[in-house]
Design a protein around this motif. Structure first.
Motif, PDB file in Angstrom:
ATOM      1  N   PHE A  63       0.837  -1.192   0.000  1.00 54.59           N
ATOM      2  CA  PHE A  63       0.000   0.000   0.000  1.00 54.59           C
ATOM      3  C   PHE A  63       0.869   1.239   0.000  1.00 54.59           C
ATOM      4  O   PHE A  63       2.062   1.168   0.287  1.00 54.59           O
ATOM      5  CB  PHE A  63      -0.952   0.005   1.209  1.00 54.59           C
ATOM      6  CG  PHE A  63      -0.232   0.164   2.524  1.00 54.59           C
ATOM      7  CD1 PHE A  63      -0.162   1.409   3.142  1.00 54.59           C
ATOM      8  CD2 PHE A  63       0.382  -0.911   3.144  1.00 54.59           C
ATOM      9  CE1 PHE A  63       0.512   1.568   4.346  1.00 54.59           C
ATOM     10  CE2 PHE A  63       1.060  -0.764   4.346  1.00 54.59           C
ATOM     11  CZ  PHE A  63       1.113   0.483   4.948  1.00 54.59           C
ATOM     12  N   ASN A  64       0.248   2.362  -0.328  1.00 54.09           N
ATOM     13  CA  ASN A  64       0.930   3.655  -0.336  1.00 54.09           C
ATOM     14  C   ASN A  64       0.318   4.485   0.796  1.00 54.09           C
ATOM     15  O   ASN A  64      -0.844   4.875   0.707  1.00 54.09           O
ATOM     16  CB  ASN A  64       0.720   4.338  -1.693  1.00 54.09           C
ATOM     17  CG  ASN A  64       1.393   5.683  -1.788  1.00 54.09           C
ATOM     18  OD1 ASN A  64       1.656   6.351  -0.794  1.00 54.09           O
ATOM     19  ND2 ASN A  64       1.658   6.103  -3.018  1.00 54.09           N
ATOM     20  N   ALA A  85      -8.526  -9.885  -1.582  1.00 54.55           N
ATOM     21  CA  ALA A  85      -9.591  -8.942  -1.947  1.00 54.55           C
ATOM     22  C   ALA A  85      -9.234  -7.529  -1.495  1.00 54.55           C
ATOM     23  O   ALA A  85      -9.492  -6.559  -2.219  1.00 54.55           O
ATOM     24  CB  ALA A  85     -10.925  -9.381  -1.345  1.00 54.55           C
ATOM     25  N   LEU A  86      -8.629  -7.405  -0.319  1.00 56.07           N
ATOM     26  CA  LEU A  86      -8.180  -6.095   0.154  1.00 56.07           C
ATOM     27  C   LEU A  86      -7.096  -5.541  -0.762  1.00 56.07           C
ATOM     28  O   LEU A  86      -7.118  -4.362  -1.119  1.00 56.07           O
ATOM     29  CB  LEU A  86      -7.673  -6.193   1.595  1.00 56.07           C
ATOM     30  CG  LEU A  86      -7.082  -4.915   2.190  1.00 56.07           C
ATOM     31  CD1 LEU A  86      -8.099  -3.766   2.193  1.00 56.07           C
ATOM     32  CD2 LEU A  86      -6.561  -5.184   3.597  1.00 56.07           C
ATOM     33  N   GLN A  87      -6.148  -6.387  -1.169  1.00 53.85           N
ATOM     34  CA  GLN A  87      -5.087  -5.930  -2.065  1.00 53.85           C
ATOM     35  C   GLN A  87      -5.664  -5.460  -3.395  1.00 53.85           C
ATOM     36  O   GLN A  87      -5.240  -4.439  -3.934  1.00 53.85           O
ATOM     37  CB  GLN A  87      -4.055  -7.042  -2.304  1.00 53.85           C
ATOM     38  CG  GLN A  87      -2.849  -6.566  -3.099  1.00 53.85           C
ATOM     39  CD  GLN A  87      -2.021  -5.553  -2.327  1.00 53.85           C
ATOM     40  OE1 GLN A  87      -1.417  -5.864  -1.317  1.00 53.85           O
ATOM     41  NE2 GLN A  87      -1.980  -4.318  -2.816  1.00 53.85           N
ATOM     42  N   ILE A 141      -7.150  -2.025  -2.822  1.00 52.69           N
ATOM     43  CA  ILE A 141      -6.083  -1.033  -2.691  1.00 52.69           C
ATOM     44  C   ILE A 141      -5.461  -0.733  -4.058  1.00 52.69           C
ATOM     45  O   ILE A 141      -5.234   0.429  -4.404  1.00 52.69           O
ATOM     46  CB  ILE A 141      -5.031  -1.504  -1.663  1.00 52.69           C
ATOM     47  CG1 ILE A 141      -5.602  -1.324  -0.251  1.00 52.69           C
ATOM     48  CG2 ILE A 141      -3.707  -0.763  -1.820  1.00 52.69           C
ATOM     49  CD1 ILE A 141      -4.751  -1.890   0.848  1.00 52.69           C
ATOM     50  N   ASP A 142      -5.209  -1.781  -4.833  1.00 51.22           N
ATOM     51  CA  ASP A 142      -4.645  -1.587  -6.172  1.00 51.22           C
ATOM     52  C   ASP A 142      -5.584  -0.760  -7.040  1.00 51.22           C
ATOM     53  O   ASP A 142      -5.136   0.088  -7.824  1.00 51.22           O
ATOM     54  CB  ASP A 142      -4.359  -2.929  -6.841  1.00 51.22           C
ATOM     55  CG  ASP A 142      -3.223  -3.696  -6.172  1.00 51.22           C
ATOM     56  OD1 ASP A 142      -2.471  -3.112  -5.362  1.00 51.22           O
ATOM     57  OD2 ASP A 142      -3.102  -4.915  -6.460  1.00 51.22           O
ATOM     58  N   SER A 177      -6.826   4.346  -9.705  1.00 54.67           N
ATOM     59  CA  SER A 177      -7.738   5.472  -9.911  1.00 54.67           C
ATOM     60  C   SER A 177      -7.048   6.797  -9.611  1.00 54.67           C
ATOM     61  O   SER A 177      -7.229   7.781 -10.339  1.00 54.67           O
ATOM     62  CB  SER A 177      -8.974   5.335  -9.015  1.00 54.67           C
ATOM     63  OG  SER A 177      -9.759   4.242  -9.411  1.00 54.67           O
ATOM     64  N   LEU A 178      -6.260   6.819  -8.543  1.00 49.14           N
ATOM     65  CA  LEU A 178      -5.545   8.045  -8.183  1.00 49.14           C
ATOM     66  C   LEU A 178      -4.496   8.410  -9.231  1.00 49.14           C
ATOM     67  O   LEU A 178      -4.323   9.588  -9.561  1.00 49.14           O
ATOM     68  CB  LEU A 178      -4.918   7.908  -6.803  1.00 49.14           C
ATOM     69  CG  LEU A 178      -5.923   7.852  -5.645  1.00 49.14           C
ATOM     70  CD1 LEU A 178      -5.227   7.467  -4.349  1.00 49.14           C
ATOM     71  CD2 LEU A 178      -6.664   9.166  -5.504  1.00 49.14           C
TER      72      LEU A 178
END
Length: 113
Positions: A70-71, A93-95, A98-99, A104-105
């Motif tokens: 994560f960032n 699923a969390l990864q 986050i990806d 998107s960002l």
């Protein structure tokens, strides 16, 4: 002796199998402790998703989840995405979530450039 949680036995096995080498009992206990910490941190993420309130999640929460990338500059965005989920079933699923937030960002930044 080792301090273990028998409910985490399979998780310990997976973590041990992923290690190239465990030098001694202290290193094994450290690995076990990291697995326990990871399980608690991921449970916090699951609770945040089901309660639609991820405001208590921190960089430390994410950092404690074994293998999660994560960032920390995107923490607020992750909190919003997690709160919008009804459930997050596993770390994979969390990864993925986050990806998706990260992508998107980046795309938004490209549009703004």
């Amino acid at each position: 002796g080792l301090n273990i949680n028998s409910a985490h036995f399979t998780d310990y096995q997976d973590a041990i199998a992923a290690e190239a080498e465990i030098m001694d009992v202290a290193a094994l206990q450290s690995l076990i402790d990291s697995v326990d910490t990871s399980i608690v941190a991921f449970a916090d993420v699951q609770t945040a998703a089901t309660s639609s309130d991820a405001s208590a999640l921190t960089d430390t929460t994410f950092g404690n989840i074994r293998g999660l990338m994560f960032n920390n500059a995107h923490l607020t965005d992750y909190q919003g995405a997690i709160a919008a989920e009804s459930d997050i079933i596993d770390v994979a699923a969390l990864q993925t979530l986050i990806d998706s937030v990260d992508a998107s960002l980046v795309a938004f930044g490209d549009v703004q450039a």
